[in-house]
Design an enzyme around this catalytic site. Structure first.
Site, PDB file in Angstrom:
ATOM      1  N   LYS C  72     -10.768 -44.891 -21.752  1.00 28.09           N
ATOM      2  CA  LYS C  72      -9.449 -45.393 -22.174  1.00 28.09           C
ATOM      3  C   LYS C  72      -8.363 -44.426 -21.703  1.00 28.09           C
ATOM      4  CE  LYS C  72      -7.203 -47.041 -26.461  1.00 28.09           C
ATOM      5  NZ  LYS C  72      -7.351 -47.131 -27.935  1.00 28.09           N
ATOM      6  N   SER C 147      -6.442 -51.664 -29.838  1.00 23.42           N
ATOM      7  CA  SER C 147      -5.780 -51.237 -28.623  1.00 23.42           C
ATOM      8  C   SER C 147      -6.739 -50.907 -27.475  1.00 23.42           C
ATOM      9  CB  SER C 147      -4.937 -50.001 -28.924  1.00 23.42           C
ATOM     10  OG  SER C 147      -5.775 -48.926 -29.301  1.00 23.42           O
ATOM     11  N   SER C 171      -9.097 -50.128 -33.575  1.00 18.84           N
ATOM     12  CA  SER C 171      -8.873 -50.264 -32.135  1.00 18.84           C
ATOM     13  C   SER C 171     -10.112 -50.233 -31.252  1.00 18.84           C
ATOM     14  CB  SER C 171      -7.905 -49.183 -31.652  1.00 18.84           C
ATOM     15  OG  SER C 171      -6.596 -49.551 -31.951  1.00 18.84           O
TER      16      SER C 171
END
Ligand SMILES: [Mg+2]
Ligand SMILES: [Zn+2]
Lengths: 484, 115, 480
Positions: C72, C147, C171
């Site tokens: 990420k 996210s 997330s």
């Protein structure tokens, strides 16, 4: 109508650690700009702080030296405001649970400025109370250039201790005395060198004025970032004066943050920091609380030194020194230790104190290189002088050589042919010679001019190349001149 | 010191949440200034009404009895995790300055700071 | 044949048996990426050459030797951009490795690329990215969740064998549920946060997104454990998370919180979750209804705590030391104002404003402090519940993946999508989401298993038992 000032200080002191408060970068002054940085102290995304144990211990130690209470649990908070010298735009500080609470500082006479030491305020032995002592990170250094500012972040993240006093001070001289006393104690504890040139002590002051004898506080103003003790005194003098003028002419003081322009000798309102008073403190979620009981407190307690005031009275008592001598000798642990070592190898500690204070310190100050005379030699030299085997001028001469090449003082005196002539027979011959060589002085003396004897003494000293014992000559001359 | 505009007006609704959603007014301009955002009047308007909704929703928290709650976690170990005062590797000066939007003579350049 | 569809465990066997070379593996993945990523848009930076270079030198004997992992874009990797999907970090090159990256490197993993996300991890849909939205591989008109939507979509679309995400309020788990993969949020403090760009420091955790529960255990094993650079990291050494995989769950008591099955939950999600729960009962677990009475307050508490912390964490993005600086400004204040105005997206600004407000003069007690106290109540609820069960089973999200744009300008509605995951972060617990079915229209549904602090082995054990006796994890999106 007379006015009095009400003054409180926030004193920022740079701690003497190897590394910064929350990262392992070196805490070093004077390095090339931006050369001691890592992701943590540069505030890079993802970097996290880890507290330096030594900085915590030094803060607790300071609290112990100043009589503070050390709460069992302390924590770090974030103080939020934007400033380009602060990498994260928040400062890790301590808000409602600092490492030290309360405490106080007593102001000794000699901590006052020289010109105020005879005043009542200096003789009062006033105790100034402390609110708290906390630990926080310092910010970087800005340089203001023509069209922009340049920033060196080396100082960012170095450990800064903030000592906050109650508004117990009433004069610029008391503020001065508080700072010199604090400086001495901090040096004693080895928590800071308190070097002003390096900005290791910086001070914010809060001042208001009120009618003498009234209780209510006036509106206060703050002068930020004073970086020398004398600037604190000067700026306070100026600010108190201008507040009194304002109030006594019917005006009102407006709360303001000021900065001090030392060159122009005036305070100037600051423009930027004002809008940042809503600091939005909250506990820093990156840091665990600190539990002071156990190791931290024990280590700090172990390091508590004999404090300046204690040392002063002990020196005076143990060695029979005057208060002044004891105070000067106790002004720093290294000097006091030196004196004590020298005194131990001497029969006459007062002579050691005299030699140290009158001659050794001066010689040491004048020397371009650091000098050190082994303390036992100084003790021995003091004995030679106090026994009358060297006069004080000869003592200084030996000391000057001792500083160049440390050797037993007796040896130096022998090599240089330095010995005080105290032998009555030898001296008597010189005295008789002087009497027959200076009939005018003899006549003057006999006519009642006692000072005329000095010319005769000078003759003998010259003849003996200064090695005669002046006390003995004086006695002998008096005796011989009384002869019919 | 001039008093700041009061960022929160009192609730206009007299009823408890659940019957009637109270409106909470937030001074977005003041908060934006603290956060260093330069917002347009339209954004202040939109954010204002969105944040007011959220604030009205979080008023729910007032229903919870929290007088007895201590914030010290029960699983806290009372152990310090401190770092020994020993130097660790640092970044090189070029690594430090590489990301600087503006630099000169080893310094980060920023718009002029007013004192 | 393509190796992109394999799990870590399968690949490890093949690599050790020399049935595949790491280079072939990377090539397979690059092929898959070039065929599906134009539709999914899971990645924002790819490093094909660097990955191929690393593959040549890969040490197969290491625990993750030769296995490519996607990361990420808010985790710092030395020498690479780390934009957090924000314009404000445009041009920034991280000069250091996050602890998890160091650990991945020393475990032999190969870093393939950086995945898309909601800007600074603020969002539940990966729509708030400066670099464009990511699409759900099961239905390209829908969000992948967020996210960590890029990481979940990459794993689900077989563009990555496994990925790292971060979880502040769901997330990792919510996008795993939306994309039909496995996502694990470790206990707070289990994985070092050093190098993870902070959103809300007291809630953030890095965790794995994988195709199977066993892979999640394996990836967690290589990144977890004490780290002196993170003060909040657990000093206990991490256990072997795979240790209980394959152990029966017979005799285990599973808690079913009554507050999680009330109004607002999608009927298909509710049905699938209930069916999964009875499946677990069929495997020998005892079910027990429990109560988490403060559930209704978790979203409110979360949004105050998280935004307050974020308002300080994101203050450093000001264009002074790194990243983007607004041009042609007259003075310092204008530079701050315009840099942050232009650099941050709407959701980030909204949350910074809320957090700034919650901490500002006069409101601290009413908002931030109260929210923290409610948080303690929520934590106490879980502590009480875990006296009666070893794990708690719930839906991961009240709905399946919603349509792109559907909730973009309704922040409150968007925040409520995290209602089942948020409490886990507030209480510092561990939880895993794994596939437990599909809707009629073919959207994945996630099952959440919550464990007490430091009990990852237990939730992995339950998850593995469920997974191995169902076949949801074997289904692939068609991506047509
Ligand atoms: Mg301070
Ligand atoms: Zn550093």
């Amino acid at each position: 109508m007379t006015y009095e000032a009400v003054i409180g200080l926030e004193v920022h002191v740079q701690l003497k650690t190897e590394t910064k408060l929350f990262c392992g970068c070196r805490n070093e002054f004077g390095a090339e700009p931006n050369s001691h940085l890592c992701p943590v102290c540069l505030g890079l995304p993802g970097a996290l702080p880890v507290p330096n144990e030594e900085a915590v211990i030094q803060t607790i130690l300071t609290g112990l030296m100043l009589g503070s209470t050390i709460p069992p649990r302390a924590k770090f908070d974030r103080k939020n405001y934007f400033y380009p010298d602060m990498p994260k735009n928040y400062q890790i500080s301590q808000y409602d649970q600092p490492l030290c609470l309360g405490g106080g500082v007593t102001l000794p006479v000699l901590s006052f400025p020289k010109d105020a030491q005879k005043e009542a305020q200096a003789l009062a032995n006033k105790k100034v109370r402390l609110v708290r002592i906390h630990l926080e990170e310092d910010v970087g250094k800005s340089f203001h250039l023509e069209s922009c500012s340049g920033i060196d972040f080396n100082r960012a993240g170095t450990p800064l201790m903030e000592i906050v006093t109650e508004a117990d001070l009433t004069t610029p001289e008391e503020a001065f005395a508080l700072l010199t006393t604090l400086r001495e104690i901090l040096r004693y504890g080895k928590v800071s060198d308190v070097d002003m040139e390096k900005g290791q002590l910086r001070c914010d002051v809060n001042i208001s004025v009120r009618l003498a004898g009234t209780e209510a506080f006036g509106t206060k103003r703050e002068i930020k970032n004073l970086n020398s003790i004398s600037a604190v005194r000067r700026s306070l003098k100026h600010e108190i004066q201008s507040q009194i003028e304002l109030v006594s002419s019917g005006g009102a003081v407006v709360q303001q943050t000021l900065r001090w322009d030392d060159a122009r000798g005036e305070t100037i309102p600051m423009r930027t920091k004002e809008q940042a008073h809503d600091y939005r403190y909250f506990p820093d979620p990156d840091l665990l609380p600190i539990y002071t009981e156990g190791r931290l407190r024990e280590e700090a307690a172990r390091r508590v030194p004999e404090l300046p005031e204690e040392k002063k009275s002990r020196l005076a008592e143990t060695y029979g020194l005057s208060e002044y001598q004891a105070s000067v000798l106790a002004s720093g642990p290294p000097l006091a230790d030196y004196f004590e070592q020298a005194a131990r190898s001497s029969r006459n500690p007062v002579a050691v104190a005299n030699l140290t204070l009158n001659d050794y310190l001066a010689l040491r100050q004048d020397s371009p290189e650091p000098v050190s005379v082994p303390p036992e030699y100084l003790g021995e030299l003091a004995d030679l002088v106090s026994d009358g085997r060297l006069n004080s001028r000869q003592g200084r001469e030996v000391l000057a050589i001792l500083i160049q090449t440390p050797r037993p003082p007796k040896e130096i005196a022998r090599e240089r042919g330095l010995a005080q002539i105290s032998d009555t027979q030898a001296l008597e011959a010189f005295c008789r010679e002087a009497i027959s060589a200076s009939p005018k002085s003899v006549a003057d003396y006999k006519a009642g001019k006692a000072a005329a004897i000095n010319a005769l003494k000078g003759f003998v000293m010259k003849k003996t190349r200064g090695q005669a014992n002046p006390q003995r000559i004086h006695e002998l001359l008096e005796l011989l001149l009384r002869e019919p | 010191m001039a008093k700041r505009a009061f960022p929160l007006l009192p609730e206009t609704g007299a009823f408890r949440y659940g019957y009637f959603v109270p409106t909470v007014a937030i001074d977005v301009a003041y908060v934006a200034e603290l956060a260093r955002f330069r917002l347009s009047p339209e954004e202040i308007e939109t954010f204002g009404s969105q944040l007011e909704q959220v604030l009205a929703y979080v008023k729910k928290l007032e229903e919870v009895e929290v007088r007895e709650v201590a914030l010290i976690g029960e699983e806290e170990s009372f152990q310090n995790r401190l770092r020994p005062d020993r130097p660790l590797p640092e970044l090189t000066r070029s690594e430090v300055l590489e990301n600087a939007p503006q630099k000169a003579d080893g310094l980060f350049l920023v718009p002029r700071i007013l004192e | 044949m393509s190796f992109a569809f394999s799990t870590i465990r399968e690949l490890r066997k093949q690599l050790l048996a020399k049935e595949v070379h790491p280079t072939e593996l990377i090539e397979s993945l690059l092929d898959q990426i070039s065929s599906v990523d134009p539709k999914v848009k899971a990645y924002i930076h790819l490093h094909p050459e660097r990955a191929l270079e690393a593959a040549k030198k890969a040490d197969i004997s290491l625990p993750l030797g030769g296995v490519p992992i996607a990361v990420k874009d808010l985790i710092s990797v030395r020498g690479e951009p780390c934009t957090c999907a924000s314009r404000i970090l445009e041009g920034y090159i991280a000069p250091y490795d996050a602890t998890v990256i160091e650990r991945l490197r020393s475990a032999g993993a190969i870093l393939l690329g950086r995945t898309n996300m909601d800007e600074f991890a603020m969002g539940s849909s990966t729509e708030n990215s400066a670099w464009g939205m990511t699409h759900n591989p099961w239905d390209l008109s829908r969000v992948p969740g967020g996210s960590s939507g890029g990481s979940a979509a990459a794993v689900a679309a077989h563009e990555a064998i496994a990925a790292l995400g971060s979880d502040t309020g769901g997330s990792i788990r919510q996008p795993a549920a939306f994309c039909g993969c496995v996502g694990l949020k470790p206990t707070y403090g289990r994985v070092s946060r050093y190098g993870l760009t902070a959103f809300a420091s007291s809630l953030d955790q890095i965790g794995p997104l994988t195709k199977t529960v066993a892979d999640a255990a394996l990836l967690l094993e290589s990144i977890a454990g004490a780290d002196p650079r993170d003060n909040t990291c657990d000093p206990e050494p991490a256990p072997s998370f795979s240790a209980k995989l394959g152990e029966e769950i017979r005799g285990m008591t599973l808690g079913i919180p009554k507050e999680y099955f009330v109004s607002g939950i999608d009927p298909e999600v509710e049905a699938a979750t209930k069916q999964a729960i009875s499946h677990l009962e069929g495997l020998g677990a005892t079910l027990r209804e429990i109560s988490l009475p403060h559930t209704a307050y978790s979203v409110a508490s979360y949004y105050l705590v998280a935004t307050a912390e974020a308002s300080a964490n994101l203050a450093r993005f000001d264009g002074m030391r790194y990243g983007r600086r607004a041009k042609d400004c007259d003075d310092l204040l204008e530079t701050y104002g315009r840099t942050r105005e232009e650099g941050f997206g709407r959701e980030v600004k909204r949350r910074i404003l809320l957090g700034t407000y919650a901490l500002s003069c006069g409101y601290y007690d009413a908002y931030y402090l109260r929210a923290q106290k409610v948080r303690m109540r929520i934590r106490q609820d879980f502590l009480a519940a875990f006296r009666h069960c070893q794990a708690i089973v719930t839906p991961t999200s009240p709905t399946p993946a919603f349509r792109l744009g559907e909730r973009a300008e309704d922040p409150l509605q968007m925040y409520l999508a995290d209602i089942f995951t948020i409490a886990v972060n507030l209480a510092g617990l561990c939880a895993i989401s794994l596939p437990c079915g599909f809707t009629q229209s073919g959207l994945p549904i996630g099952l959440q298993i919550i464990g007490p602090m430091r009990q990852e082995e237990t939730i992995l054990q339950v998850g593995h038992a469920y997974e191995q006796s169902t076949d949801w994890h074997t289904l692939r999106p068609s991506l047509s």
